[in-house]
Design a protein around this motif. Sequence first.
Motif, PDB file in Angstrom:
ATOM      1  N   SER A  67       0.810  -1.217   0.000  1.00 17.53           N
ATOM      2  CA  SER A  67       0.000   0.000   0.000  1.00 17.53           C
ATOM      3  C   SER A  67       0.846   1.271   0.000  1.00 17.53           C
ATOM      4  CB  SER A  67      -0.935   0.016   1.214  1.00 17.53           C
ATOM      5  OG  SER A  67      -1.747  -1.141   1.234  1.00 17.53           O
ATOM      6  N   PHE A  68       2.006   1.241   0.661  1.00 14.20           N
ATOM      7  CA  PHE A  68       2.896   2.411   0.715  1.00 14.20           C
ATOM      8  C   PHE A  68       4.296   1.939   1.074  1.00 14.20           C
ATOM      9  CE2 PHE A  68       1.648   1.835   5.081  1.00 14.20           C
ATOM     10  CZ  PHE A  68       2.710   2.287   5.849  1.00 14.20           C
ATOM     11  N   HIS A  69       5.278   2.798   0.791  1.00 17.37           N
ATOM     12  CA  HIS A  69       6.671   2.498   1.137  1.00 17.37           C
ATOM     13  C   HIS A  69       7.072   3.286   2.372  1.00 17.37           C
ATOM     14  CE1 HIS A  69       7.399   0.127  -2.416  1.00 17.37           C
ATOM     15  NE2 HIS A  69       6.820   1.059  -3.136  1.00 17.37           N
ATOM     16  N   LEU A  88       1.188   8.547   2.707  1.00 22.15           N
ATOM     17  CA  LEU A  88       0.120   7.548   2.657  1.00 22.15           C
ATOM     18  C   LEU A  88      -0.835   7.877   1.505  1.00 22.15           C
ATOM     19  CD1 LEU A  88      -0.729   7.138   6.438  1.00 22.15           C
ATOM     20  CD2 LEU A  88       0.346   5.433   4.960  1.00 22.15           C
ATOM     21  N   PRO A  89      -1.206   6.870   0.714  1.00 21.10           N
ATOM     22  CA  PRO A  89      -2.157   7.104  -0.373  1.00 21.10           C
ATOM     23  C   PRO A  89      -3.567   7.334   0.174  1.00 21.10           C
ATOM     24  CG  PRO A  89      -1.545   4.783  -0.280  1.00 21.10           C
ATOM     25  CD  PRO A  89      -0.728   5.481   0.758  1.00 21.10           C
ATOM     26  N   PRO A  90      -4.467   7.847  -0.689  1.00 23.58           N
ATOM     27  CA  PRO A  90      -5.830   8.151  -0.222  1.00 23.58           C
ATOM     28  C   PRO A  90      -6.536   6.987   0.480  1.00 23.58           C
ATOM     29  CG  PRO A  90      -5.464   9.151  -2.357  1.00 23.58           C
ATOM     30  CD  PRO A  90      -4.238   8.311  -2.068  1.00 23.58           C
ATOM     31  N   ALA A  91      -6.317   5.753   0.043  1.00 21.70           N
ATOM     32  CA  ALA A  91      -7.015   4.621   0.673  1.00 21.70           C
ATOM     33  C   ALA A  91      -6.706   4.526   2.164  1.00 21.70           C
ATOM     34  CB  ALA A  91      -6.657   3.307  -0.023  1.00 21.70           C
ATOM     35  N   GLN A  92      -5.483   4.889   2.575  1.00 21.92           N
ATOM     36  CA  GLN A  92      -5.087   4.763   3.977  1.00 21.92           C
ATOM     37  C   GLN A  92      -5.349   6.040   4.783  1.00 21.92           C
ATOM     38  OE1 GLN A  92      -3.004   2.889   1.566  1.00 21.92           O
ATOM     39  NE2 GLN A  92      -4.545   1.470   2.333  1.00 21.92           N
ATOM     40  N   ASP A 121     -10.320   5.009   4.804  1.00 19.22           N
ATOM     41  CA  ASP A 121     -10.157   4.270   6.064  1.00 19.22           C
ATOM     42  C   ASP A 121      -9.879   2.790   5.803  1.00 19.22           C
ATOM     43  OD1 ASP A 121     -10.649   6.351   8.181  1.00 19.22           O
ATOM     44  OD2 ASP A 121     -12.546   6.510   7.102  1.00 19.22           O
ATOM     45  N   GLU A 122      -9.042   2.512   4.811  1.00 22.00           N
ATOM     46  CA  GLU A 122      -8.679   1.128   4.487  1.00 22.00           C
ATOM     47  C   GLU A 122      -7.300   0.834   5.073  1.00 22.00           C
ATOM     48  OE1 GLU A 122      -9.118  -0.897   0.405  1.00 22.00           O
ATOM     49  OE2 GLU A 122      -6.980  -0.399   0.535  1.00 22.00           O
ATOM     50  N   SER A 123      -7.236  -0.149   5.953  1.00 22.09           N
ATOM     51  CA  SER A 123      -5.934  -0.495   6.532  1.00 22.09           C
ATOM     52  C   SER A 123      -5.004  -0.953   5.407  1.00 22.09           C
ATOM     53  CB  SER A 123      -6.083  -1.578   7.593  1.00 22.09           C
ATOM     54  OG  SER A 123      -6.645  -2.752   7.039  1.00 22.09           O
ATOM     55  N   PRO A 124      -3.691  -0.668   5.545  1.00 20.18           N
ATOM     56  CA  PRO A 124      -2.745  -1.038   4.495  1.00 20.18           C
ATOM     57  C   PRO A 124      -2.495  -2.538   4.444  1.00 20.18           C
ATOM     58  CG  PRO A 124      -1.582  -0.139   6.379  1.00 20.18           C
ATOM     59  CD  PRO A 124      -3.048   0.025   6.664  1.00 20.18           C
ATOM     60  N   GLN A 125      -2.106  -3.023   3.268  1.00 19.79           N
ATOM     61  CA  GLN A 125      -1.596  -4.378   3.157  1.00 19.79           C
ATOM     62  C   GLN A 125      -0.276  -4.398   3.917  1.00 19.79           C
ATOM     63  OE1 GLN A 125       1.377  -5.607   1.652  1.00 19.79           O
ATOM     64  NE2 GLN A 125       0.801  -7.715   2.060  1.00 19.79           N
ATOM     65  N   LEU A 126      -0.038  -5.446   4.684  1.00 24.32           N
ATOM     66  CA  LEU A 126       1.203  -5.587   5.451  1.00 24.32           C
ATOM     67  C   LEU A 126       1.759  -6.994   5.297  1.00 24.32           C
ATOM     68  CD1 LEU A 126       0.069  -3.904   8.788  1.00 24.32           C
ATOM     69  CD2 LEU A 126       1.605  -2.913   7.067  1.00 24.32           C
ATOM     70  N   SER A 127       3.074  -7.091   5.225  1.00 23.35           N
ATOM     71  CA  SER A 127       3.778  -8.377   5.247  1.00 23.35           C
ATOM     72  C   SER A 127       4.957  -8.240   6.196  1.00 23.35           C
ATOM     73  CB  SER A 127       4.319  -8.727   3.856  1.00 23.35           C
ATOM     74  OG  SER A 127       3.279  -8.852   2.927  1.00 23.35           O
ATOM     75  N   TRP A 128       5.310  -9.338   6.860  1.00 23.23           N
ATOM     76  CA  TRP A 128       6.468  -9.301   7.747  1.00 23.23           C
ATOM     77  C   TRP A 128       7.187 -10.636   7.706  1.00 23.23           C
ATOM     78  CZ3 TRP A 128       1.415  -8.715   9.347  1.00 23.23           C
ATOM     79  CH2 TRP A 128       0.849  -9.766  10.090  1.00 23.23           C
ATOM     80  N   SER A 129       8.475 -10.575   8.063  1.00 23.38           N
ATOM     81  CA  SER A 129       9.311 -11.778   8.085  1.00 23.38           C
ATOM     82  C   SER A 129      10.407 -11.589   9.121  1.00 23.38           C
ATOM     83  CB  SER A 129       9.914 -12.039   6.704  1.00 23.38           C
ATOM     84  OG  SER A 129      10.733 -10.948   6.315  1.00 23.38           O
ATOM     85  N   ARG A 188      10.299  -6.913  16.930  1.00 23.50           N
ATOM     86  CA  ARG A 188       9.318  -6.002  16.342  1.00 23.50           C
ATOM     87  C   ARG A 188       9.930  -5.321  15.133  1.00 23.50           C
ATOM     88  NH1 ARG A 188       8.730  -0.961  20.586  1.00 23.50           N
ATOM     89  NH2 ARG A 188      10.908  -0.363  20.580  1.00 23.50           N
ATOM     90  N   GLY A 189       9.056  -4.789  14.306  1.00 22.11           N
ATOM     91  CA  GLY A 189       9.484  -4.036  13.135  1.00 22.11           C
ATOM     92  C   GLY A 189       8.454  -2.980  12.828  1.00 22.11           C
ATOM     93  N   THR A 190       8.897  -1.929  12.130  1.00 21.10           N
ATOM     94  CA  THR A 190       7.988  -0.831  11.819  1.00 21.10           C
ATOM     95  C   THR A 190       8.096  -0.428  10.352  1.00 21.10           C
ATOM     96  OG1 THR A 190       9.589   0.901  12.375  1.00 21.10           O
ATOM     97  CG2 THR A 190       8.159   0.133  14.153  1.00 21.10           C
ATOM     98  N   ILE A 191       7.050   0.223   9.903  1.00 19.95           N
ATOM     99  CA  ILE A 191       7.013   0.914   8.628  1.00 19.95           C
ATOM    100  C   ILE A 191       6.209   2.182   8.899  1.00 19.95           C
ATOM    101  CG2 ILE A 191       5.022  -0.426   7.850  1.00 19.95           C
ATOM    102  CD1 ILE A 191       6.098  -0.149   4.979  1.00 19.95           C
ATOM    103  N   THR A 192       6.662   3.307   8.356  1.00 14.55           N
ATOM    104  CA  THR A 192       6.040   4.596   8.684  1.00 14.55           C
ATOM    105  C   THR A 192       5.562   5.300   7.427  1.00 14.55           C
ATOM    106  OG1 THR A 192       7.480   4.827  10.614  1.00 14.55           O
ATOM    107  CG2 THR A 192       6.427   6.834   9.812  1.00 14.55           C
ATOM    108  N   GLY A 193       4.305   5.711   7.454  1.00 18.71           N
ATOM    109  CA  GLY A 193       3.742   6.536   6.389  1.00 18.71           C
ATOM    110  C   GLY A 193       3.614   7.965   6.880  1.00 18.71           C
ATOM    111  N   ILE A 194       3.587   8.906   5.957  1.00 14.38           N
ATOM    112  CA  ILE A 194       3.513  10.331   6.274  1.00 14.38           C
ATOM    113  C   ILE A 194       2.230  10.904   5.663  1.00 14.38           C
ATOM    114  CG2 ILE A 194       4.712  12.562   6.040  1.00 14.38           C
ATOM    115  CD1 ILE A 194       6.393  10.448   7.513  1.00 14.38           C
ATOM    116  N   PHE A 195       1.606  11.852   6.354  1.00 15.72           N
ATOM    117  CA  PHE A 195       0.461  12.555   5.775  1.00 15.72           C
ATOM    118  C   PHE A 195       0.352  13.926   6.416  1.00 15.72           C
ATOM    119  CE2 PHE A 195      -4.190  13.545   5.783  1.00 15.72           C
ATOM    120  CZ  PHE A 195      -4.279  13.818   4.430  1.00 15.72           C
ATOM    121  N   GLU A 196       0.050  14.920   5.577  1.00 15.29           N
ATOM    122  CA  GLU A 196      -0.276  16.257   6.069  1.00 15.29           C
ATOM    123  C   GLU A 196      -1.304  16.865   5.146  1.00 15.29           C
ATOM    124  OE1 GLU A 196       2.519  19.636   5.701  1.00 15.29           O
ATOM    125  OE2 GLU A 196       3.799  18.275   4.586  1.00 15.29           O
ATOM    126  N   ARG A 197      -2.044  17.839   5.682  1.00 14.56           N
ATOM    127  CA  ARG A 197      -3.002  18.579   4.842  1.00 14.56           C
ATOM    128  C   ARG A 197      -3.064  20.026   5.304  1.00 14.56           C
ATOM    129  NH1 ARG A 197      -9.033  16.701   6.818  1.00 14.56           N
ATOM    130  NH2 ARG A 197      -8.459  16.250   8.937  1.00 14.56           N
TER     131      ARG A 197
END
Length: 169
Positions: free
Chosen positions: A15-17, A22-26, A37-45, A160-169
């Motif tokens: 969904s995002f890098h 963050l794209p509009p869906a998120q 208000d769609e939660s992002p696709q997530l994968s972890w390993s 644990r691991g994280t991924i961070t999206g950014i948004f402002e308006r």
Amino acid sequence: MSPHDSPSLRVSSESFHDGQTLPPAQRSGKMRAGGKDESPQLSWSGAPEGTKGYAVTMFDPDAPGRGGFWHWAVLDVPAGVTSLPAGAGAEGGRLLPAGALQLKNDGGFHGYLGAAAPPGHGPHRYVVTVYALDVEHLGLDAGFSPAKLEPKLAPHMLGRGTITGIFER
């Protein structure tokens, strides 16, 4: 072992890098941020040996007021699950794996609430964290507050691991 010494999981999203907007869906539609208000696709390993379950959260540490804003919290994700589809955080959780439990977000409902930084407030970080745990079930119910989750997770955290999206308006 302190949480900061925990082995890292590799977390990614279709969904995002990490570090990108963050794209509009998120983003939030409920909070009028032009989203779905769609939660992002997530994968972890990379889960450490002994992992029996996972928890997934999304937190905005830049939200006004004390303590940031909890957008999503999912507990009791089975150890055999290493991804969640986009939209898994919908109210009712029908796309979540069996046994997983969503807590009430700071918007007041059980599910994912998209990014909704206040207009003119600058960029906000939306930190998605996946926790590898040494228990299948944390023993918490859906009424538990995400703001009180860290002390419940800490004694069971293997990584644990994280991924961070950014948004402002």
